[in-house]
Design a protein around this motif. Structure first.
Motif, PDB file in Angstrom:
ATOM      1  N   ILE A   1       7.343 -16.978  13.021  1.00 58.03           N
ATOM      2  CA  ILE A   1       7.582 -15.585  12.191  1.00 58.03           C
ATOM      3  C   ILE A   1       8.438 -14.901  12.985  1.00 58.03           C
ATOM      4  O   ILE A   1       8.146 -13.991  13.837  1.00 58.03           O
TER       5      ILE A   1
ATOM      6  N   CYS B   1       1.050  -8.284   2.219  1.00 54.28           N
ATOM      7  CA  CYS B   1       0.322  -7.735   1.264  1.00 54.28           C
ATOM      8  C   CYS B   1       0.204  -6.194   1.602  1.00 54.28           C
ATOM      9  O   CYS B   1       0.173  -5.648   0.695  1.00 54.28           O
ATOM     10  N   ALA B   2       0.338  -5.786   2.860  1.00 53.59           N
ATOM     11  CA  ALA B   2       0.314  -4.290   2.992  1.00 53.59           C
ATOM     12  C   ALA B   2       1.336  -3.656   2.749  1.00 53.59           C
ATOM     13  O   ALA B   2       1.544  -2.442   2.415  1.00 53.59           O
ATOM     14  N   ASP B   3       2.472  -4.249   3.106  1.00 58.43           N
ATOM     15  CA  ASP B   3       3.754  -3.278   3.077  1.00 58.43           C
ATOM     16  C   ASP B   3       4.777  -3.763   2.084  1.00 58.43           C
ATOM     17  O   ASP B   3       5.726  -3.156   1.886  1.00 58.43           O
TER      18      ASP B   3
ATOM     19  N   ARG C   1      -3.485  -2.296  -6.426  1.00 60.53           N
ATOM     20  CA  ARG C   1      -3.397  -3.406  -7.443  1.00 60.53           C
ATOM     21  C   ARG C   1      -3.594  -2.581  -8.772  1.00 60.53           C
ATOM     22  O   ARG C   1      -2.728  -3.133  -9.664  1.00 60.53           O
TER      23      ARG C   1
ATOM     24  N   PHE D   1      -5.709  -5.220  10.795  1.00 55.95           N
ATOM     25  CA  PHE D   1      -4.376  -6.015  10.581  1.00 55.95           C
ATOM     26  C   PHE D   1      -3.293  -4.975  10.978  1.00 55.95           C
ATOM     27  O   PHE D   1      -3.175  -3.885  10.241  1.00 55.95           O
TER      28      PHE D   1
ATOM     29  N   ALA E   1       9.595  -9.753   9.614  1.00 54.30           N
ATOM     30  CA  ALA E   1       8.659 -11.061   8.824  1.00 54.30           C
ATOM     31  C   ALA E   1       9.334 -11.540   7.481  1.00 54.30           C
ATOM     32  O   ALA E   1       9.192 -12.450   7.056  1.00 54.30           O
TER      33      ALA E   1
ATOM     34  N   ILE F   1       4.313  -7.373  12.384  1.00 51.52           N
ATOM     35  CA  ILE F   1       3.435  -8.454  12.688  1.00 51.52           C
ATOM     36  C   ILE F   1       4.232  -8.702  14.232  1.00 51.52           C
ATOM     37  O   ILE F   1       5.414  -8.791  14.079  1.00 51.52           O
TER      38      ILE F   1
ATOM     39  N   LEU G   1       0.905  -1.242  -0.098  1.00 59.68           N
ATOM     40  CA  LEU G   1      -0.105  -0.120   0.002  1.00 59.68           C
ATOM     41  C   LEU G   1       1.158   1.193  -0.019  1.00 59.68           C
ATOM     42  O   LEU G   1       1.868   1.262   0.882  1.00 59.68           O
TER      43      LEU G   1
ATOM     44  N   HIS H   1       3.701 -14.019  -0.303  1.00 55.95           N
ATOM     45  CA  HIS H   1       2.874 -14.487   0.965  1.00 55.95           C
ATOM     46  C   HIS H   1       1.782 -13.300   1.504  1.00 55.95           C
ATOM     47  O   HIS H   1       2.500 -12.313   1.595  1.00 55.95           O
ATOM     48  N   PRO H   2       0.596 -13.547   1.668  1.00 58.97           N
ATOM     49  CA  PRO H   2      -0.410 -12.683   2.084  1.00 58.97           C
ATOM     50  C   PRO H   2       0.023 -11.642   3.012  1.00 58.97           C
ATOM     51  O   PRO H   2      -0.469 -10.776   3.348  1.00 58.97           O
ATOM     52  N   MET H   3       0.861 -12.350   4.172  1.00 52.88           N
ATOM     53  CA  MET H   3       1.242 -11.751   4.995  1.00 52.88           C
ATOM     54  C   MET H   3       2.186 -10.097   4.925  1.00 52.88           C
ATOM     55  O   MET H   3       2.318  -9.477   5.495  1.00 52.88           O
TER      56      MET H   3
ATOM     57  N   LEU I   1       0.724  -3.680  11.685  1.00 55.71           N
ATOM     58  CA  LEU I   1       2.289  -4.072  11.077  1.00 55.71           C
ATOM     59  C   LEU I   1       2.998  -3.121  12.024  1.00 55.71           C
ATOM     60  O   LEU I   1       2.783  -2.186  12.340  1.00 55.71           O
TER      61      LEU I   1
ATOM     62  N   HIS J   1      -5.892 -16.181   8.719  1.00 59.17           N
ATOM     63  CA  HIS J   1      -4.795 -15.688   7.450  1.00 59.17           C
ATOM     64  C   HIS J   1      -3.784 -16.936   7.327  1.00 59.17           C
ATOM     65  O   HIS J   1      -3.433 -17.608   8.124  1.00 59.17           O
TER      66      HIS J   1
ATOM     67  N   ARG K   1      -5.076   2.769   2.181  1.00 62.02           N
ATOM     68  CA  ARG K   1      -5.462   1.557   2.984  1.00 62.02           C
ATOM     69  C   ARG K   1      -6.313   1.091   1.486  1.00 62.02           C
ATOM     70  O   ARG K   1      -7.073  -0.214   1.763  1.00 62.02           O
ATOM     71  N   ASP K   2      -6.040   1.529   0.388  1.00 59.52           N
ATOM     72  CA  ASP K   2      -6.863   1.117  -0.835  1.00 59.52           C
ATOM     73  C   ASP K   2      -6.120   0.189  -1.518  1.00 59.52           C
ATOM     74  O   ASP K   2      -5.468   0.325  -2.458  1.00 59.52           O
TER      75      ASP K   2
ATOM     76  N   VAL L   1      -4.018  -1.433   8.617  1.00 57.26           N
ATOM     77  CA  VAL L   1      -4.270  -1.217   7.206  1.00 57.26           C
ATOM     78  C   VAL L   1      -5.296  -1.611   6.311  1.00 57.26           C
ATOM     79  O   VAL L   1      -5.480  -1.592   5.358  1.00 57.26           O
TER      80      VAL L   1
ATOM     81  N   TRP M   1      -8.808  -9.878   4.268  1.00 55.49           N
ATOM     82  CA  TRP M   1      -8.688  -8.644   3.547  1.00 55.49           C
ATOM     83  C   TRP M   1      -7.685  -8.569   2.446  1.00 55.49           C
ATOM     84  O   TRP M   1      -8.005  -8.269   1.438  1.00 55.49           O
ATOM     85  N   TRP M   2      -6.729  -9.410   2.329  1.00 55.92           N
ATOM     86  CA  TRP M   2      -5.470  -9.619   1.422  1.00 55.92           C
ATOM     87  C   TRP M   2      -6.064 -10.179   0.041  1.00 55.92           C
ATOM     88  O   TRP M   2      -5.457 -10.212  -0.941  1.00 55.92           O
TER      89      TRP M   2
ATOM     90  N   MET N   1      -0.834 -16.933   7.172  1.00 55.50           N
ATOM     91  CA  MET N   1       0.411 -16.918   8.071  1.00 55.50           C
ATOM     92  C   MET N   1       0.152 -17.832   9.275  1.00 55.50           C
ATOM     93  O   MET N   1       1.233 -18.249   9.845  1.00 55.50           O
TER      94      MET N   1
ATOM     95  N   SER O   1      -0.576 -11.574  -4.440  1.00 47.83           N
ATOM     96  CA  SER O   1      -0.501 -12.626  -3.141  1.00 47.83           C
ATOM     97  C   SER O   1      -0.863 -13.977  -3.599  1.00 47.83           C
ATOM     98  O   SER O   1      -0.303 -14.995  -2.997  1.00 47.83           O
TER      99      SER O   1
ATOM    100  N   ASP P   1      -9.087  -1.452   4.808  1.00 46.83           N
ATOM    101  CA  ASP P   1     -10.011  -0.540   4.602  1.00 46.83           C
ATOM    102  C   ASP P   1     -11.378  -1.445   4.819  1.00 46.83           C
ATOM    103  O   ASP P   1     -11.716  -2.518   3.985  1.00 46.83           O
TER     104      ASP P   1
END
Lengths: 283, 283
Positions: free
Chosen positions: A216, A152-154, A121, B212, A220, B216, A110, A148-150, B214, B148, A115-116, B231, B186-187, B150, A159, B233
């Motif tokens: 983890i 996704c945000a950063d 994407r 979620f 991560a 983690i 993101l 990995h989806p973990m 961050l 999730h 948060r969009d 993170v 969400w991901w 993870m 994914s 929405d």
């Protein structure tokens, strides 16, 4: 050679070192390490290439008889501003100059303050569309890597393999492929069918292996481990890759504080034997 | 009442407290807290109920005029041995005695020493099949909760809504539903379509919200946060749930060391206002 050890297992001919696995080594040291351990392919990182320059890097790799299996990495398309396209064009140029068959792309997370995920994407897909003609004319295949989806945000809003196939669909398979990395996708209940679908679409660009470690770690990104040290069963995914007809290199890419603290020659020895035990039988 | 504060925002009528959010509180304290903050629904945990017994728990909840929205939790079907079925039958009995409309199920991870995620998934489905008739005859709906990815190895081999729908497919929707929890899904690039599919199948059993966070944390289970702190929405997923016709409670379930260290009355106040800001507008 300090730290050199006798390798008790012959390196598999398709085993390739992703050089971040031996992060302490310079590119020259990684090249020598591959030769010493009988590893024939090397996935290189832009940061390491930059230390000696592209021409010198290519000369050393060629002189050692190694194949460049990939260049890591481009991507990070979702950051605010317009710098991503220019930076990725530079990465394509470097891949072409090195003779790397593909450039691995990590989409990015993101944008700061957003948060969009849907917008992120969309933005990543837009920049990829702008990059594809440039890469195709340079003869460099782009390899979309779902993370990995973990992350996704950063790190990466791409994914799953199915999503990567959707992103790749508008483009010729010779221009845009998909990176299949066990760490990122092992949990996916559709992973075996997705590997087959990626291959059926002609997009299985590269296969990367490493294990998933628990717990983890605080960073991560460093949850990757040597094959056999974590929770992943490599046989089914590797068999799916093999059944798909993929005959290319298999890169071992490990981000792990303990592995990085270890003597790189010891890491190479373990990599060769772990690959022989956990990956090669299904290949 | 120590720590009691004036709530500046009226609690949304569909907001429910999952009592692990105010983990320091006993069940009696959580009941009083809900009343004090105008929260009408309470998701209860077996451990907390056990402290005072089911009959007393039900009497207190009923006397307070609260609805039990769920019982947490059953599951952990993948552990070696045959204890899981018996333990889950006890959980069903407790849900029935409490008047809980549903029992949330967490599938469990890889059995100790195993890397066979396919076998673990098969085992979980087998035990669910054994549990369903017992739960159905007790009038307790089982809510399969994808966690999730993870957590796939150590907690839950059920990772996506699509997979949950597959697991639920053999059973009547009144017997087996799906728990939709923003944190876990969400991901997912297919999340909005998957929410619609869950609802179209008549299986949208409950909607849980939290954010979620961050990075983690060291204990990855504690990455859940108050809505707005992370993170996610909430608008698109909440709108998808609303569009699906779901009119039931929306539980706030937060595992977070900082939230647990906070005065629970302050957590309740923040929960009411965060829900009003981030969730209610799309509901």
């Amino acid at each position: 050679m300090p730290g050199a050890q006798v390798t008790p297992v012959t390196a598999h001919p398709r085993l390739a070192l992703n050089q971040w696995t031996t992060r302490r080594w310079s590119l020259a040291e990684a090249i020598d390490g591959c030769v010493r351990h009988g590893v024939r392919g090397l996935g290189v990182w832009r940061e390491k290439v930059a230390e000696i320059g592209i021409a010198e890097a290519r000369r050393r790799i060629d002189d050692a008889g190694l194949a460049v299996t990939s260049l890591c990495r481009g991507g990070f398309f979702t950051a605010a501003g317009n710098a991503a396209l220019a930076e990725n064009r530079r990465a394509v140029d470097e891949a072409a100059a090195l003779g790397a068959p593909l450039l691995v792309l990590v989409a990015g997370g993101l944008p700061a303050g957003s948060r969009d995920v849907t917008a992120a994407r969309g933005r990543a897909q837009e920049v990829i569309a702008e990059l594809v003609p440039y890469a195709a004319s340079a003869g460099v295949r782009l390899a979309l890597e779902p993370l990995h989806p973990m992350y996704c945000a950063d790190r990466c809003v791409l994914s799953t393999l199915a999503q990567a196939l959707e992103w790749a669909a508008p483009f010729d398979p010779s221009a845009v492929g998909v990176c299949v990395d066990t760490f990122h996708i092992w949990w996916d209940p559709t992973v075996l069918a997705s590997i087959a679908a990626v291959a059926a679409a002609g997009r299985l660009a590269t296969y990367q292996v490493c294990d998933f470690m628990l717990p983890i770690p605080a960073d991560a990104l460093l949850a990757r481990g040597m094959m056999g040290d974590g929770v992943i069963d490599f046989a089914p995914m590797t068999a799916a890759v093999a059944a798909s007809g993929y005959t290319g290199p298999v890169e071992v890419e490990i981000f792990n504080a303990d592995v990085w603290a270890e003597d790189p020659d010891s890491v190479m020895t373990r990599m060769v034997s772990s690959f022989a035990e956990f990956v090669a039988p299904s290949l």
